[in-house]
Design an enzyme around this catalytic site. Sequence first.
Site, PDB file in Angstrom:
ATOM      1  N   ALA A 158      54.330 -45.925  89.662  1.00 53.54           N
ATOM      2  CA  ALA A 158      54.289 -46.502  88.720  1.00 53.54           C
ATOM      3  C   ALA A 158      55.854 -47.620  88.375  1.00 53.54           C
ATOM      4  O   ALA A 158      56.101 -48.638  88.322  1.00 53.54           O
ATOM      5  CB  ALA A 158      53.999 -46.784  87.166  1.00 53.54           C
ATOM      6  N   GLU A 159      57.160 -46.504  89.072  1.00 49.41           N
ATOM      7  CA  GLU A 159      58.234 -47.003  88.434  1.00 49.41           C
ATOM      8  C   GLU A 159      58.151 -47.680  90.394  1.00 49.41           C
ATOM      9  O   GLU A 159      59.308 -49.112  90.011  1.00 49.41           O
ATOM     10  CB  GLU A 159      59.047 -45.859  88.776  1.00 49.41           C
ATOM     11  CG  GLU A 159      58.498 -45.045  87.849  1.00 49.41           C
ATOM     12  CD  GLU A 159      59.556 -43.656  87.460  1.00 49.41           C
ATOM     13  OE1 GLU A 159      58.914 -42.418  88.206  1.00 49.41           O
ATOM     14  OE2 GLU A 159      60.367 -43.435  87.104  1.00 49.41           O
ATOM     15  N   LYS A 188      41.017 -46.997  90.715  1.00 50.33           N
ATOM     16  CA  LYS A 188      41.684 -46.578  91.835  1.00 50.33           C
ATOM     17  C   LYS A 188      42.817 -45.256  91.470  1.00 50.33           C
ATOM     18  O   LYS A 188      42.727 -45.239  90.580  1.00 50.33           O
ATOM     19  CB  LYS A 188      43.174 -47.880  91.357  1.00 50.33           C
ATOM     20  CG  LYS A 188      44.629 -48.028  92.613  1.00 50.33           C
ATOM     21  CD  LYS A 188      45.128 -49.470  91.861  1.00 50.33           C
ATOM     22  CE  LYS A 188      46.378 -48.967  93.449  1.00 50.33           C
ATOM     23  NZ  LYS A 188      46.753 -47.868  94.185  1.00 50.33           N
ATOM     24  N   CYS A 195      87.087 -43.189  91.548  1.00 49.16           N
ATOM     25  CA  CYS A 195      85.984 -43.006  92.421  1.00 49.16           C
ATOM     26  C   CYS A 195      86.076 -41.354  91.480  1.00 49.16           C
ATOM     27  O   CYS A 195      86.948 -40.494  92.108  1.00 49.16           O
ATOM     28  CB  CYS A 195      86.382 -43.470  93.404  1.00 49.16           C
ATOM     29  SG  CYS A 195      85.104 -42.715  94.587  1.00 49.16           S
ATOM     30  N   CYS A 208      86.657 -42.627 101.563  1.00 52.12           N
ATOM     31  CA  CYS A 208      85.827 -41.835 100.710  1.00 52.12           C
ATOM     32  C   CYS A 208      84.517 -41.016 101.227  1.00 52.12           C
ATOM     33  O   CYS A 208      83.693 -41.198 101.748  1.00 52.12           O
ATOM     34  CB  CYS A 208      85.606 -42.346  99.550  1.00 52.12           C
ATOM     35  SG  CYS A 208      84.026 -42.348  98.309  1.00 52.12           S
TER      36      CYS A 208
END
Length: 677
Positions: free
Chosen positions: A38-39, A119, A412, A435
């Site tokens: 769903a997400e 479904k 950061c 980084c």
Amino acid sequence: MRQRSLFEIEEEIARLREEIRRHDELYYVHDDPEISDAEYDALVQRLLELESAHPELAMPDSPTQRVGGKPVESFPEVIHRRPMLSLDNSYDIEDLRAFDERCQRLAGPVAIAYVAELKIDGLSLALRYRDGLLVCGATRGDGTRGEDVTPNVRTIRSIPLRLNGAWSDLGEEIEVRGEAYLPRRAFERLNVERDAAGQPRFANPRNAAAGTIRQLDPRIVAARRLEFFAYDLLVDGRKPFDAHWETLRWLESAGFRVTEHALCSSIDEVIAFCSAMEARRDALPYEIDGVVVKINSTALQEELGATAKAPRWAVAYKFPARQATTQIEQIIVQVGRTGALTPVAILRPVQLAGTTVSRATLHNEDEIRRLDVRIGDWVLIEKSGEIIPKVVKVIESRRVGVERPFVMPTACPVCGGHVSRPEGEAVARCVAADCPAQLKARLLHFASRRAMRIEGLGEALAEQLVQRGMVRDVADLYGLKREELAALDRMGEKSAANLLAQIEASKERDLACLIYALGIRHVGERTANDLARHFGSLERLSRATVEELDALPDVGLAVAQSVRDWFDDEGNRALCARLRAAGVRTEIAAKPSEATRDERFSGKQFVLTGKLASMTRDEARALIEARGGRVASSVSRRTDFVIVGEDAGSKLERARALGVPIIGEEEFKKMLESATP
């Protein structure tokens, strides 16, 4: 509410595309999804909405333009004779009515009947029957190519090994498509067993089913008790019956189970069926996430056709999102390979639509301000098709005064480097060239299957390589030594040797793979292919002007400027030079010309089985294709040669039974030497 700028919308689109691709790989390649369907559907839906509203930002390499996903190499490849397309989704009744109106408009003055089917929340399989017997079971894969998982499919008791009834009336070879799934009770039992064994629990039945079907040991598959519902039938790539309803009747007569379904004479009857099934969903012995609606007439299905992604004659009605309340325990910031800083809410774990949810993205600083999210807040979260849950609102009535505002870091959180957020942009980025978080992410992207495909270079190893200063950029991978790799945690001599072999093999990847692996902003797989095909070499691409790039079909100004900016950077040009010096292919592989083709390869079909001692299967495939041949995944009467290595399996027996010529690795190498292009 302030109107969002085009820059902000572009940033959201870029973030959505990157997130969808990452979850595609987690789900289809690694069987390790982080979020629910769903997400995922909601993320794709959001991207579709943004691209529809801003067509100037649409790109041909967007996840919305493809089915998605790639098969892994643990099982033989199967090419689907007819693509296994996905379905467009609808999320409310008005979407269903809009689907009906489109179908009516395309069909003209004819009455349309629909078939509505449950479904199932599982994974799609294609089953081939020859002379009534099951001969192949394949996963959907990327829709065009899947994986041959026949031994595992045979353990599913609801899949007949021999068809019932008058199957011979249809033809010698029949393909049945359907959904494999794990029933609720089997899922619960499996998690109890995993708890007892100290193993992590599966998040949901679909995750468990996907992981099960690709187990290398069929005994494990049998023990987990997958089930199967059939939903379609093909004979020679076509549908043999005039109506889908007849197809379902035939499937039942042949020995398959089909889901609860209804023949509907109008969209109102479809809507009534959807409402009834939603009310009953929790009482069913298996998970469903909606209803599939199909036009009943197969002639009308063929007339309406399909887009590149989905058929126009079918739609998946997804049940409304489920919501839950939980508490934000902390907010952390993740750093991606482009330096983007993404705030993530760490949640008190909560069950939501069959999934344990413990985190949610907060997207950016503006979203946090809009919602007024604070650490310690109780929030309402929702799964509405998004890749990960979203915070719908803060429940201010539950505040007790100890909640703390969150402030985005000015440095950061990984390297302490400067963080910049240009005016008009929603995303803050770490701009430090060294980084380690960015470097680690770039290494993982470079080594991913869709890029340079360096097996064995995962999170833990990338972390060690960065922390110990063994790599400063991706080019350093080609200078690693066996002894220094063997000294790393959980490596050893054999693992080090295997990794180095993978790194060496990556030098021969296609130019398109390299361009994609470089991580140029806005350049996905399809754009990388377009650039490789047009320019032919990394050197020529590096000299292309914005105007030349923008003139290419499906590239556009944003991509053109991004490519030009990347190659204008001195460090990036140095990186390309170091990759070239390391022996990485930086020119497109030449297609075999008539002069280079050899009659023993040209137009011939090869099948590989067993382990080759002197090369990988990918390398053998490339050598065959460079000489005009092609490699198939299964042995048939059309196969010209079967190349046999150690531990050859059923393909060898099949070749013997059909009388197909069988050659060993040494004979194959002699063929290559005498036909070198």
